[in-house]
Each structure stands twice: as C-alpha cells, then as structure tokens.
Design a protein around this motif. Structure first.
Motif, PDB file in Angstrom:
ATOM      1  N   SER A   1       0.842  -1.189   0.000  1.00 35.25           N
ATOM      2  CA  SER A   1       0.000   0.000   0.000  1.00 35.25           C
ATOM      3  C   SER A   1       0.879   1.242   0.000  1.00 35.25           C
ATOM      4  CB  SER A   1      -0.925   0.029   1.223  1.00 35.25           C
ATOM      5  OG  SER A   1      -0.171   0.036   2.419  1.00 35.25           O
TER       6      SER A   1
ATOM      7  N   LEU B   1     -15.348   0.213  -1.651  1.00 32.97           N
ATOM      8  CA  LEU B   1     -14.177   1.050  -1.899  1.00 32.97           C
ATOM      9  C   LEU B   1     -13.934   1.168  -3.401  1.00 32.97           C
ATOM     10  CD1 LEU B   1     -11.814  -0.381   0.872  1.00 32.97           C
ATOM     11  CD2 LEU B   1     -12.992   1.823   0.886  1.00 32.97           C
TER      12      LEU B   1
ATOM     13  N   LEU C   1      -8.195   3.524  -0.810  1.00 34.90           N
ATOM     14  CA  LEU C   1      -8.567   3.458   0.601  1.00 34.90           C
ATOM     15  C   LEU C   1      -8.908   4.824   1.177  1.00 34.90           C
ATOM     16  CD1 LEU C   1      -5.719   1.027   1.731  1.00 34.90           C
ATOM     17  CD2 LEU C   1      -8.059   0.426   1.078  1.00 34.90           C
TER      18      LEU C   1
ATOM     19  N   VAL D   1      -7.482  -4.982   5.357  1.00 35.80           N
ATOM     20  CA  VAL D   1      -7.936  -3.611   5.203  1.00 35.80           C
ATOM     21  C   VAL D   1      -8.908  -3.307   6.337  1.00 35.80           C
ATOM     22  CG1 VAL D   1      -9.196  -1.978   3.755  1.00 35.80           C
ATOM     23  CG2 VAL D   1      -7.648  -3.635   2.707  1.00 35.80           C
TER      24      VAL D   1
ATOM     25  N   MET E   1     -11.453  -0.566   8.048  1.00 32.11           N
ATOM     26  CA  MET E   1     -12.236   0.619   7.716  1.00 32.11           C
ATOM     27  C   MET E   1     -12.802   1.218   8.993  1.00 32.11           C
ATOM     28  SD  MET E   1     -15.466   1.027   5.087  1.00 32.11           S
ATOM     29  CE  MET E   1     -14.475   0.545   3.689  1.00 32.11           C
TER      30      MET E   1
ATOM     31  N   ALA F   1     -10.014   4.083   5.267  1.00 30.44           N
ATOM     32  CA  ALA F   1      -9.500   2.728   5.430  1.00 30.44           C
ATOM     33  C   ALA F   1      -7.987   2.742   5.395  1.00 30.44           C
ATOM     34  CB  ALA F   1     -10.048   1.829   4.322  1.00 30.44           C
TER      35      ALA F   1
END
Length: 700
Positions: free
Chosen positions: A459, A478, A515, A639, A641, A647
């Motif tokens: 990420s 998302l 995200l 992930v 949120m 997120a």
C-alpha cells in the motif's frame, strides 16, 4: 521564529476522522515588563556568538566584502576610521585567541596541503603569511580555542593528524599576550621596526589602536605568548637581539594586521586578516548603502554595521541595524513577497512587536538571526512589496494592557491556533485558541494523493493526476482506480521524495483499491513514519523524564488541549512526561506540530459490542463475522475501515505513523492563515485582532 517557519495539515491517512478529539506549532514567552527597545532605535542581531545556553553559533573567522568602500572603527563612540577597506576587497577577521602554531614553511603548497588535511577536523586551519627579509613565510595555525587547556588538547590532536612538519620545527600552543614595541608617528617608522623584528625571526605585526580622542594610532606588537613567564622570556630574547626597541606588555585593545593566504586553498592568494585583540576589544565594520557581505553566513549581505568582538573565547559578530531596515529582511525571510499587501503588513507589525519586546534577551543582542528569534537573511530577502508594507506600518505595534505583546507566530496552525496550555504553559491574555480555517490556503495549489492498495498487498500513495477512477468498487464499497500513464510510482508517503524508494508501480489496466484521499504532505497536512520502536526510543532519549521501556509496543494519545493538540502520550500504558507539551514535536523525530494522531502500522483495535477493546497485531489472526459466516483473517494485509469510511492496510512491520496538521507551535498568529484572510478581503488590523485577543494597534 522557532515559532515561525514550521510547516504542515492533511485530511488523513487516514483522514481527519481518526483524531480522537477535534482539531488543531519559539521562544518561551516571558513577562512583558516595561523595558523594550525603542522603535526609532537600532536593533542588535547576533549572527555569531557564544552566549552560553541562550545561543551558540561560532566560526573561527569571518570573511567580509562590500561593493563599496567601508571602514573599520574602534568600538568607542565617535571614533575615527582605523582602517579603510576598498570596494570588492575580501578581508578576514578573527579573534586573537589561543591557537596552535602547526608549522612555518617557505612554500605555500606545503602549508595548503597540511591545511586541507585539517579542514575536516575539529581543529580548523588558518593559513597566514609573513615576510622575513623580503621572503614569504607561510604560517599554519589551528584554532581559535577558548582556553590554553583547550589549545593543548588541540595540539595533541594535531600531532596525530599525520602532517608533514618541516625538520627542526615543533608545533606549539600560542596565546594572547604580546609585547608592544611602542607607538609610531608614521607608517615608515612602524614598518622599520616591524622589518627589524621579522628579520630577527620574531613574529611581529602592525596593530591599529584608538587613541584617547578616538583617532587611529599605529603600534607594533611582538610575539603571541600563552602565559606571563613565556612573555617575560620573550621580552628578554627580543631585548638582547634588538636593544634599541623599548618593550612593554601590550594592553590596549587592538586590531592586529596580518596577511591571509588561505582564502582559497586551491590557489595562492593573499588578503588582509585582522585579529581583534584585548580585553573588551570591540571594532566596527561600518556599513554603507551596498551592505557588507558575510561569506560564512551563506554569503548574506547585511545593512547597518557589523560589530566584531570576543565573547566566551569566540568571535562575536553582531549586526547593528535600524529596526525598520531589519524588518525589511525579517518579513522577507518569514513569508513570500508575492503575498497580498495586507498579509505583509500584518507580518510587519507582528515582527516589529516581537522584536521590540525582546530587549537584551541575548545579553549582547536583542535577537538572533535564526528561528530562535525571527528569520533574518539580510538584504537578499528584501523585496519592493515588503519594503512598502513595512514603511506603510512604520512604528506600529500590538499592545495589551499598555504593554507591547510578544507576538509569536508559526507557519500554519492547521485550522485552529493553540492555547498557551498546549505549548509552553504561559503566554498571557493576548493568546487564546481561535479558528484559522484559512490555513488551508497553504494546500490550495497542491495535488491530492490517493492512498491505494495494490494487488501485491503493498500500500502507498499515488498523486491524483497520475490516476483515474474506473467507476467500479469492491464489495466493501471502496473505489477502484488505475494508472493514467505508465509506471506510476506508488510512494510510501504522499510526497515526492527521491531518497525513499517506491513501494511499487502501477500501469494502465492494473487496478488498485482506493482506501482514502489525502492532501500532499506540506505546511497544512502531513504524514510521518512509520517509525520503529528503536527510532522512537532514540528520539525520546533526553526529552522525557520518564523511564523508557526496552521496546514500545503501544503508543497512544491520551490527552488533548482546547485546540486538539496533544498534551499527553502514553507508551505501553505509561505517561511520557515532558517539560511542556510542545516538546512532543522534537521527542517524536521532529514532527511539524503537536496536532496529530498516532496510527500503528502493524495492528488495529477492535471494539466489541460490550464496549471492550482488543488489539490485533500483524502476526495474529482474528475471527471475523461476515455474511457467509465466521472466518479467520490474518492481520497482515487486512484492510481496516473506520466509522468515517476511511481505510488503511495493516502490515507485518510494527511501527507508528503520525498523521497531523499544521506546522510550528501554533500559538498566536498563523502565517498561512494570515495569507488566506488577506486573500479573502480582511485588512491587516482585522487579521491581527483575530489572532491576538483584546489588543490594540498603536504607533510608537
């Protein structure tokens, strides 16, 4: 100010919703008192000086130059010129202090080669030249040293530097005691005495001193003894060789005239080198309309005069300049000359008030030229728009209760200015936390960045102009995005940093999960980290009175002040005690402000239906109840949120992100907020009275 020029706020990695409390970095504020500089007077700015714990920035010498002639004066009032300095001529000035005479050689190259070896050491070289019977003798010194003992330690180090010392010579400590061969009515007489001394192999120089009436007098001094016994022995030796000279210990403050051969160690050249000698000796490089350039201070050129003296064994350089001219450079150093005139006027009044408040805070000076006071970069920072703003507000200051306010300011308050309790714990009635929505003007020209999850599990961040949304979404809602050009770098933080390797690349047709969307890290918002436990412990050392753990496994903000700034942090459940809240900036690797949240990179916290919480680490698994039933999920790559739909990805690498807003301590005036308010039509008085509580603007 170290109040000013700290930059930074962003919407989050996570977004602003992750802050546990809403919203919203110097000198320590001191009681106002009744003593301050007069607005019509000069201000004294310390450029180089050793003022103990208050300020220490020193150099072995300074190199001065001006586009026009200038003069050296003695420090006494009404003194006549001692020495003229022609236009465009470089000169050096040092303090006559303890030093090590490394060697003397007939060849410049041999001395220069030895000097080059010493340049990277703590024993700084000075290469001087004298003449003996018409032949140059190059003299290499190191120093200056604040004491004879310090010089002896330097001598030991120099002896281990691997230098080629000419046969028959021994490096030795030299000091500040000289013999005077008398005062001479003419240059010819002084030159004759000087030549006799140097021909007899003594070190001697012409020296300029001020007479009782301030007029210039020429003396000849001999030797540089470290102590009285050495001086006495020298006197006996000189008297035996040259009985016609009448010798006595030199006592008057003097400017020793030497020749420097080390301005450029790549080629031979010479320039005058003046040494400030004597107890309480003080000499003035008198300014002119072109200003005087100080090479060692980034070649900055200063209005006014430069006072050169000794302080705590080091050369002190104080710029004495008319206050309003000082402000031309300060305002230009603090903010952009392209800003609206009302913003520049507000900065001018704040800077003037701050300067006048100081008095002699730094003993020999009112202020210093760094952010410890206000940014002061000399004539190069000036601009017509700034001069116009300073002149338009000439003499205007902020007062509260009849006293000038110490109008501290910072670069960006991140949406709300600080309360005194969140910074240094003091400040007075002029300081309260106020909204500063216009701080967002700092990010107006910035691109936003997508925080994305790649198919590889990595990420990072991609700038929005390199990405495009596909219109599709994940099952969790998302959005998906792809690259709009080839090989888009996915960066570890939302800023272009060539020193940090990308975490991956994205090409057109390859999808990434979006995200979050954040501002580019800068003056309004920022993301720092992730910092490991070891990095944080190293940074915290010496900045907290708490006993630090061997490893930091949890780090939480547990208390915030009125503006939302951090006032308490716990590591592994224990409070990190700091002297005052603003110290959290330096305690955590130099954060831009204390308006931040802490997000662990390798764990997340789960809130149960019963109100209990559990932290899941990067190597743990957790039971997740999904539409298809209960499944087991690994923390790494998960992930998470939040309630605000932002997120983030949990990684296997433990550490902590700091997500924050604003830059600087945040107390008083926010410079970017000032710009935003001016752009929105507010005048400088309205702006100042917004940021400072119950103040009046008066002309002194």
């Amino acid at each position: 100010m170290n109040h000013a020029r700290r930059k930074g706020t962003g919407m989050g990695l996570l977004g602003r919703g992750l802050l546990a409390a809403t919203l919203i970095a110097g000198s320590f504020l001191v009681p106002a008192g009744d003593i301050h500089a007069e607005s019509s007077a000069n201000i004294r700015v310390a450029i180089y000086a050793d003022i103990g714990s208050k300020y220490k920035l020193t150099v072995p010498y300074v190199t001065l130059q001006s586009a026009k002639d200038f003069n050296f004066l003695s420090g006494q009032s009404g003194a006549a010129s001692l020495l003229p300095v022609p236009a465009n001529s470089k000169i050096r000035v040092s303090l006559d202090s303890y030093k090590v005479k490394v060697m003397e050689t007939a060849t410049w190259q041999a001395a220069a080669d030895a000097a080059k070896k010493l340049q990277s050491t703590s024993d700084k070289p000075q290469l001087l030249v004298t003449s003996r019977n018409g032949v140059n003798a190059y003299q290499l010194y190191t120093g200056p040293y604040a004491s004879e003992n310090a010089a002896k330690e330097g001598l030991t180090r120099v002896g281990k530097a691997g230098l080629s010392i000419p046969a028959g010579q021994t490096s030795a400590v030299k000091g500040i005691k000289h013999l005077s061969a008398g005062e001479f009515a003419s240059t010819e007489e002084a030159d004759a005495a000087l030549q006799a001394l140097t021909a007899a192999n003594f070190d001697a120089w012409k020296v300029m001193v001020a007479g009782a009436d301030g007029s210039a007098k020429t003396q000849v001094w001999v030797g540089e003894a470290a102590g009285e016994s050495e001086l006495s022995a020298l006197q006996t030796e000189v008297a035996a060789a040259l009985p016609q000279l009448v010798l006595s210990p030199a006592s008057a403050p003097g400017l020793i005239i030497r020749s420097d051969a080390g301005l450029d160690l790549s080629k031979e050249g010479q320039a005058f080198h003046y040494s400030v000698s004597g107890v309480s000796a003080k000499f003035i490089a008198a300014g002119n309309e072109s200003g005087i350039q100080l090479e060692e201070r980034s070649k900055r050129t200063y209005r006014g005069s430069l006072e050169l003296s000794g302080l705590n064994g080091s050369l002190a350089v104080i710029n004495e300049v008319p206050l309003e001219q000082y402000l031309y450079a300060v305002v230009g150093g603090e903010v952009s000359s392209s800003w609206n005139q009302e913003a520049l006027k507000a900065q001018a009044v704040a800077a003037r008030s701050y300067a006048l408040f100081q008095g002699k805070r730094f003993d020999v000076a009112d202020v210093v030229d760094t952010t410890l006071s206000q940014v002061y970069n000399g004539i190069g920072a000036e601009a017509p728009t700034i001069i116009k703003a300073v002149d338009a507000t000439a003499g205007e200051v902020l007062k509260s209760g009849g006293k000038i306010v110490e109008t501290v300011f910072s670069s960006n308050s991140g949406g709300r200015t600080a309360d005194p309790s969140e910074v240094w714990g003091n400040g007075g009635a002029a300081f309260v936390s106020v909204l500063s929505a216009e701080d967002a003007s700092a990010a107006a020209s910035f691109k936003k960045w997508y925080y994305v999850l790649l198919s590889s599990g990595a990420s990072g961040y991609a700038r929005e102009d390199n990405m495009k949304l596909t219109g599709s979404k994940t099952a969790a809602g998302l959005p998906l995005a792809t690259a709009s050009t080839s090989n888009v770098n996915i960066r570890p933080l939302p800023v272009i940093d060539s020193s940090a390797s990308p975490v991956g690349k994205l090409n057109p047709g390859e999808n990434a999960v979006v995200l979050d969307q954040v501002y580019e890290s800068g003056s309004y918002s920022w993301i720092k980290g992730p910092y490991t436990s070891a990095e944080l412990l190293k940074s915290l050392a010496g900045k907290t009175s708490s006993t630090l753990p061997s490893s930091i496994t949890s780090l939480q903000v547990t208390q915030r002040g009125p503006s939302g700034r951090v006032t308490q942090v716990k590591a592994n459940g224990n409070i990190l005690q700091v002297k005052y809240p603003d110290l959290f900036r330096s305690a955590f690797n130099g954060l831009p402000s204390t308006l931040f949240d802490i997000v662990p990179s390798g764990s997340y916290t789960v809130l149960g239906a019963d109100g209990s919480t559990a932290t899941i680490g990067g190597t743990q698994s957790a039971g997740v109840l999904s539409a298809s039933g209960k499944v087991t999920a690994q923390s790494s790559g998960t992930v998470v949120m939040g309630a605000d739909s932002s997120a983030r990805v949990v990684t296997t690498n433990p550490g902590f992100y700091f997500i924050g807003w604003g830059n600087g301590h945040g107390l008083g005036m926010s410079q970017w907020g000032v710009k935003g308010m001016a752009d929105n039509g507010y005048d400088y008085k309205q702006i100042l009275q917004h940021y400072f509580n119950n103040v009046t603007i008066v002309k002194e």
